[in-house]
Design a protein around this motif. Structure first.
Motif, PDB file in Angstrom:
ATOM      1  N   UNK A   1       5.778   3.874 -32.703  1.00  0.00           N
ATOM      2  CA  UNK A   1       5.595   4.955 -31.882  1.00  0.00           C
ATOM      3  C   UNK A   1       6.266   4.891 -30.648  1.00  0.00           C
ATOM      4  N   UNK A   2       7.199   5.829 -30.488  1.00  0.00           N
ATOM      5  CA  UNK A   2       8.163   5.888 -29.056  1.00  0.00           C
ATOM      6  C   UNK A   2       7.008   6.228 -27.875  1.00  0.00           C
ATOM      7  N   UNK A   3       7.801   6.108 -26.983  1.00  0.00           N
ATOM      8  CA  UNK A   3       7.267   6.241 -25.491  1.00  0.00           C
ATOM      9  C   UNK A   3       6.679   7.591 -25.332  1.00  0.00           C
ATOM     10  N   UNK A   4       7.363   8.642 -25.678  1.00  0.00           N
ATOM     11  CA  UNK A   4       6.844   9.854 -25.614  1.00  0.00           C
ATOM     12  C   UNK A   4       5.578  10.314 -26.339  1.00  0.00           C
ATOM     13  N   UNK A   5       5.587   9.725 -27.386  1.00  0.00           N
ATOM     14  CA  UNK A   5       4.302   9.733 -28.397  1.00  0.00           C
ATOM     15  C   UNK A   5       3.211   9.037 -27.808  1.00  0.00           C
ATOM     16  N   UNK A   6       3.551   7.683 -27.350  1.00  0.00           N
ATOM     17  CA  UNK A   6       2.317   6.784 -26.501  1.00  0.00           C
ATOM     18  C   UNK A   6       1.773   7.706 -25.248  1.00  0.00           C
ATOM     19  N   UNK A   7       2.727   8.459 -24.578  1.00  0.00           N
ATOM     20  CA  UNK A   7       2.240   8.931 -23.378  1.00  0.00           C
ATOM     21  C   UNK A   7       1.429  10.243 -23.876  1.00  0.00           C
ATOM     22  N   UNK A   8       1.838  10.950 -24.901  1.00  0.00           N
ATOM     23  CA  UNK A   8       1.085  12.040 -25.176  1.00  0.00           C
ATOM     24  C   UNK A   8      -0.374  11.544 -25.868  1.00  0.00           C
ATOM     25  N   UNK A   9      -0.451  10.423 -26.462  1.00  0.00           N
ATOM     26  CA  UNK A   9      -1.717   9.847 -26.832  1.00  0.00           C
ATOM     27  C   UNK A   9      -2.764   9.360 -25.432  1.00  0.00           C
ATOM     28  N   UNK A  10      -2.142   8.794 -24.638  1.00  0.00           N
ATOM     29  CA  UNK A  10      -2.816   8.536 -23.507  1.00  0.00           C
ATOM     30  C   UNK A  10      -3.305   9.930 -22.764  1.00  0.00           C
ATOM     31  N   UNK A  11      -2.397  10.870 -22.655  1.00  0.00           N
ATOM     32  CA  UNK A  11      -2.971  11.743 -21.897  1.00  0.00           C
ATOM     33  C   UNK A  11      -4.087  12.634 -22.833  1.00  0.00           C
ATOM     34  N   UNK A  12      -4.013  12.696 -23.927  1.00  0.00           N
ATOM     35  CA  UNK A  12      -5.027  13.392 -24.852  1.00  0.00           C
ATOM     36  C   UNK A  12      -4.645  14.606 -25.166  1.00  0.00           C
ATOM     37  N   UNK A  13      -5.625  15.687 -25.439  1.00  0.00           N
ATOM     38  CA  UNK A  13      -5.451  17.068 -25.725  1.00  0.00           C
ATOM     39  C   UNK A  13      -4.915  18.038 -24.830  1.00  0.00           C
ATOM     40  N   UNK A  14      -5.210  17.599 -23.604  1.00  0.00           N
ATOM     41  CA  UNK A  14      -5.056  18.582 -22.242  1.00  0.00           C
ATOM     42  C   UNK A  14      -3.193  18.563 -22.340  1.00  0.00           C
ATOM     43  N   UNK A  15      -2.740  19.879 -22.023  1.00  0.00           N
ATOM     44  CA  UNK A  15      -1.354  20.153 -21.813  1.00  0.00           C
ATOM     45  C   UNK A  15      -0.898  19.166 -20.596  1.00  0.00           C
ATOM     46  N   UNK A  16       0.377  18.603 -20.588  1.00  0.00           N
ATOM     47  CA  UNK A  16       0.633  17.777 -19.593  1.00  0.00           C
ATOM     48  C   UNK A  16       1.161  18.836 -18.193  1.00  0.00           C
ATOM     49  N   UNK A  17       0.828  18.121 -17.206  1.00  0.00           N
ATOM     50  CA  UNK A  17       0.812  18.617 -15.716  1.00  0.00           C
ATOM     51  C   UNK A  17       2.418  18.388 -15.304  1.00  0.00           C
ATOM     52  N   UNK A  18       3.218  19.125 -14.833  1.00  0.00           N
ATOM     53  CA  UNK A  18       4.366  18.830 -14.255  1.00  0.00           C
ATOM     54  C   UNK A  18       4.524  17.799 -12.972  1.00  0.00           C
ATOM     55  N   UNK A  36      -0.766   4.452 -11.601  1.00  0.00           N
ATOM     56  CA  UNK A  36      -0.617   5.987 -10.977  1.00  0.00           C
ATOM     57  C   UNK A  36       1.085   6.308 -11.683  1.00  0.00           C
ATOM     58  N   UNK A  37       1.851   5.315 -11.913  1.00  0.00           N
ATOM     59  CA  UNK A  37       3.238   5.662 -12.922  1.00  0.00           C
ATOM     60  C   UNK A  37       2.690   6.034 -14.038  1.00  0.00           C
ATOM     61  N   UNK A  38       1.954   5.315 -14.874  1.00  0.00           N
ATOM     62  CA  UNK A  38       1.990   5.918 -16.377  1.00  0.00           C
ATOM     63  C   UNK A  38       0.890   7.086 -16.225  1.00  0.00           C
ATOM     64  N   UNK A  39      -0.033   7.407 -15.521  1.00  0.00           N
ATOM     65  CA  UNK A  39      -0.636   8.696 -15.293  1.00  0.00           C
ATOM     66  C   UNK A  39       0.398  10.004 -15.178  1.00  0.00           C
ATOM     67  N   UNK A  40       1.127   9.646 -14.264  1.00  0.00           N
ATOM     68  CA  UNK A  40       2.047  10.824 -13.584  1.00  0.00           C
ATOM     69  C   UNK A  40       3.015  11.015 -14.782  1.00  0.00           C
ATOM     70  N   UNK A  41       3.612  10.008 -15.521  1.00  0.00           N
ATOM     71  CA  UNK A  41       4.579  10.274 -16.576  1.00  0.00           C
ATOM     72  C   UNK A  41       3.800  10.767 -17.758  1.00  0.00           C
ATOM     73  N   UNK A  42       2.699  10.539 -18.206  1.00  0.00           N
ATOM     74  CA  UNK A  42       1.952  11.277 -19.112  1.00  0.00           C
ATOM     75  C   UNK A  42       1.470  12.670 -18.743  1.00  0.00           C
ATOM     76  N   UNK A  43       1.601  12.851 -17.492  1.00  0.00           N
ATOM     77  CA  UNK A  43       1.233  14.295 -16.774  1.00  0.00           C
ATOM     78  C   UNK A  43      -0.408  14.974 -17.046  1.00  0.00           C
ATOM     79  N   UNK A  44      -1.014  13.329 -16.536  1.00  0.00           N
ATOM     80  CA  UNK A  44      -2.561  13.786 -16.562  1.00  0.00           C
ATOM     81  C   UNK A  44      -3.046  14.503 -15.315  1.00  0.00           C
ATOM     82  N   UNK A  45      -4.065  15.137 -15.564  1.00  0.00           N
ATOM     83  CA  UNK A  45      -4.821  15.856 -14.409  1.00  0.00           C
ATOM     84  C   UNK A  45      -5.689  14.740 -13.520  1.00  0.00           C
ATOM     85  N   UNK A  46      -5.148  13.784 -12.743  1.00  0.00           N
ATOM     86  CA  UNK A  46      -5.849  12.809 -12.019  1.00  0.00           C
ATOM     87  C   UNK A  46      -7.114  13.288 -11.390  1.00  0.00           C
TER      88      UNK A  46
END
Length: 374
Positions: A1-18, A36-46
């Motif tokens: 699984x590539x990095x983008x797919x891993x980040x999408x999985x970490x974020x979940x179903x919510x759309x990414x925040x810019x 914080x680096x992982x959460x921001x890269x995944x676009x998570x609503x912290x």
């Protein structure tokens, strides 16, 4: 699984925040924090995640402040930025000629980020190749910045204009400039955000063959004057902020290396229902968050939505006492261990010997001072 797919999985179903200038400034203020680096890269609503985990943080502007800021921005930009042009000419003494105005918030009704960024690049390249007094205004250009090995898009509320062979950044804030002075912390935050935009704009122009001098290190800060809505402009030198920003960005680990060591099934998905209500157990979410290591410091309280969660997690550790103390104590990360080494009830390991000697000396000086005072 590539990095983008891993980040999408970490974020979940919510759309990414810019990303925006605030998130990048906050991220670079603590470049050693993988969480914080992982959460921001995944676009998570912290903020939402922290609230659901039981540690809400009072971040973000009030609706009143947002409304006031939007109204002030609209006023400055009205009638083809007539008020802004007056400020640039009369208050800053810039020889701004007649200008053209391009709004890059969308391209033919399409708000696709790649399309907007491509349009921004084309128009800025055209302006850069024109005369030294092109005077072209660009509203909401979509910029891109390399952060931890990934390109993130920035959607700033700014105008870039070209004058005297340079592009300039304009930042509009609704805090007041009273008798020529404004709150130092607010001006500092605005300068840091402007530095993010300057760096992103320099990266874009570097891709088409222009050096960093193509973007001025002076940002134009526009604020209301005194207690009115009448705008006033001033130049803010952001060279210091640029130096710090570049250094901190260079220290950030690449996201793929951070994500690569995490469990494959890790996710921060809130498991929302059709009504948008989160159903995931708060304790289960908290355990998932703790899998990603944090680097808490008291300064996080001013810059990160996860601050209360991480502060609770850091309770009893030297990190909770501040970065200087944590760094000075090196391999000793527990307050209980610090006290034990200081009073001699705990035998130091080899790597703790130097810090233990320092602690014993500090404890002795404290006892002597207290006995002398008594």
């Amino acid at each position: 699984m590539d990095t983008e797919a891993r980040l999408d999985r970490i974020r979940g179903a919510d759309p990414p925040r810019n990303h925006n200038a605030r998130t990048i400034a906050g991220l670079t203020s603590n470049p050693g924090c993988a969480r914080r680096a992982v959460m921001d890269a995944a676009g998570i609503d912290k903020q939402r995640l922290a609230s659901h985990a039981g540690f809400p943080a009072p971040f973000g502007q009030s609706q009143f402040a947002i409304t006031r800021g939007n109204a002030f921005e609209a006023q400055v930009k009205a009638n083809g930025c007539a008020e802004l042009l007056r400020l640039l000419r009369e208050e800053l003494g810039l020889p701004v000629p007649e200008v053209s105005y391009d709004d890059l918030e969308e391209v033919g009704g399409n708000t696709n980020r790649e399309l907007r960024h491509a349009r921004t690049r084309i128009l800025l390249a055209r302006a850069a190749a024109s005369g030294p007094n092109a005077g072209t205004l660009f509203d909401h250009p979509l910029l891109r910045l390399a952060v931890a090995g990934r390109h993130v898009y920035l959607e700033p509320d700014l105008i870039a204009f070209r004058l005297l062979d340079q592009f300039w950044i304009v930042e509009m804030k609704s805090f007041a400039m009273i008798d020529g002075q404004a709150d130092g912390d607010k001006v500092g935050a605005a300068a840091t955000q402007s530095a993010v935009y300057v760096l992103a704009l320099r990266q874009l122009l570097a891709d088409i063959g222009y050096g960093p001098e193509a973007v001025s290190h002076d940002a134009v800060l526009v604020c209301p004057e005194n207690f009115s809505n009448v705008p006033v402009a001033t130049l803010v030198d952001v060279r210091k902020q640029l130096t710090v920003l570049r250094r901190q960005l260079s220290r950030l680990e690449r996201i793929d290396s951070l994500v690569g060591v995490l469990p494959p099934g890790l996710t921060f998905d809130l498991e929302t229902d059709e009504a948008g209500v989160a159903r995931r157990a708060a304790g289960d979410l908290a355990e998932a968050v703790r899998v990603v290591p944090a680097r808490y410091a008291p300064e996080c309280l001013a810059s990160c939505e996860m601050c209360f969660f991480c502060r609770d997690e850091a309770r009893g550790t030297t990190a909770a006492l501040g970065r200087d103390i944590r760094d000075d104590l090196g391999a000793i990360d527990s307050v209980r261990a610090v006290l034990g080494l200081a009073d001699g009830t705990l035998t130091p390991a080899v790597e703790q010997a130097e810090a233990a000697a320092m602690l014993r000396a500090a404890a002795r000086l404290r006892r002597e001072s207290l006995s002398g005072a008594a």
